[in-house]
Design a protein around this motif. Structure first.
Motif, PDB file in Angstrom:
ATOM      1  N   SER A 125     -11.528  -3.224  -2.192  1.00 44.34           N
ATOM      2  CA  SER A 125     -12.807  -2.524  -2.164  1.00 44.34           C
ATOM      3  C   SER A 125     -13.970  -3.523  -2.098  1.00 44.34           C
ATOM      4  O   SER A 125     -13.920  -4.597  -2.701  1.00 44.34           O
ATOM      5  N   PRO A 138       0.796  -1.229   0.000  1.00 38.20           N
ATOM      6  CA  PRO A 138       0.000   0.000   0.000  1.00 38.20           C
ATOM      7  C   PRO A 138       0.827   1.278   0.000  1.00 38.20           C
ATOM      8  O   PRO A 138       0.343   2.325  -0.421  1.00 38.20           O
ATOM      9  N   ASP A 159      -6.056  -0.432  -2.641  1.00 34.12           N
ATOM     10  CA  ASP A 159      -7.426  -0.033  -2.293  1.00 34.12           C
ATOM     11  C   ASP A 159      -8.440  -0.675  -3.234  1.00 34.12           C
ATOM     12  O   ASP A 159      -9.522  -1.098  -2.808  1.00 34.12           O
TER      13      ASP A 159
END
Length: 250
Positions: A42, A30, A38
């Motif tokens: 999700s 990340p 992300d």
């Protein structure tokens, strides 16, 4: 995603090669690839992948978001190690089983004019089945841990950037036979082991908490202790722990 994959920190820190795969990008994480991580975490993406798989899935761990293969005009580029041998006409990957129960293979390139590039699967009868050719924005979800497969070389087209993200069942109570055999040689082992042992321990914690609550309810209902059931549960957790220890090669 493409911008993060081709960024200087990723190309500098996340390139790997082994006897199994010549060139790959792995373990972006990340910090280097926030949008990519992300996206794969999700709820919308996970819901679609889980729908295809028929079971609720989550990424195997952050380190497995994601493995990247890049080639231009059939030649591996950008992630080639110094003094690495030239492309020798072999498939992108040899026949193999993945380390994790499920994988999602996404195409990040315009495949106009490209031939090949399919995922080949070995059926139970030994016949070869090819998943339809890739197109930008499409993905294939499969049980890579259990189906022997390989990525075929793509010819023509300007470039080919494919992204492979590994998944495991969301529920800690579903059998999980993940191993590190295929990924250990092409990983930062310290990061890999940290995340692997972390999720395995968390799985055990959730299983033991659920078993303890079940036992409290049983005792409160004044039902007798079931030694056979308890031994079965504990043996399964022992096997899970032993399989985890076996993957932590020094």
């Amino acid at each position: 995603m493409r911008a993060e994959i081709l960024s200087e920190p990723v190309l500098r820190d996340c390139r790997y090669t082994s006897a199994f795969v010549k060139n790959t990008i792995r373990g972006m994480g990340p910090a280097r690839a926030p949008f990519t991580c992300d996206a794969w975490n999700s709820p919308e993406v996970l819901a679609k992948i889980s729908e295809v798989a028929g079971i609720d899935l989550i990424p195997a761990m952050d380190y497995e978001i994601a493995a990247i293969n890049i080639s231009v005009n059939g030649q591996t580029v950008a992630i080639k190690k110094d003094n690495a041998p030239d492309d020798d006409g072999l498939p992108v990957f040899a026949w193999h089983h993945d380390s994790y129960p499920f994988v999602c293979v996404a195409m990040l390139s315009d495949c106009t004019g490209m031939t090949g590039g399919e995922t080949a699967l070995k059926t139970a009868s030994g016949e070869i089945m090819k998943v339809r050719g890739p197109a930008m924005g499409t993905a294939v979800v499969m049980q890579g841990r259990y189906i022997e497969h390989q990525a075929l070389k793509a010819l023509g087209g300007r470039e080919r950037i494919s992204m492979i993200t590994s998944f495991r069942p969301k529920s800690p109570f579903v059998k999980n036979e993940s191993v590190l055999t295929g990924v250990r040689p092409i990983s930062n082992v310290s990061e890999l082991y940290t995340q692997y042992t972390g999720y395995r321990i968390e799985t055990l914690q959730e299983r033991f908490r659920a078993f303890q609550k079940q036992e409290l309810r049983r005792d409160q209902a004044n039902r007798p202790f079931d030694p056979a059931a308890a031994k079965k549960f504990l043996t399964e957790q022992k096997e899970f722990l032993e399989s985890t220890i076996a993957e932590l090669l020094e």
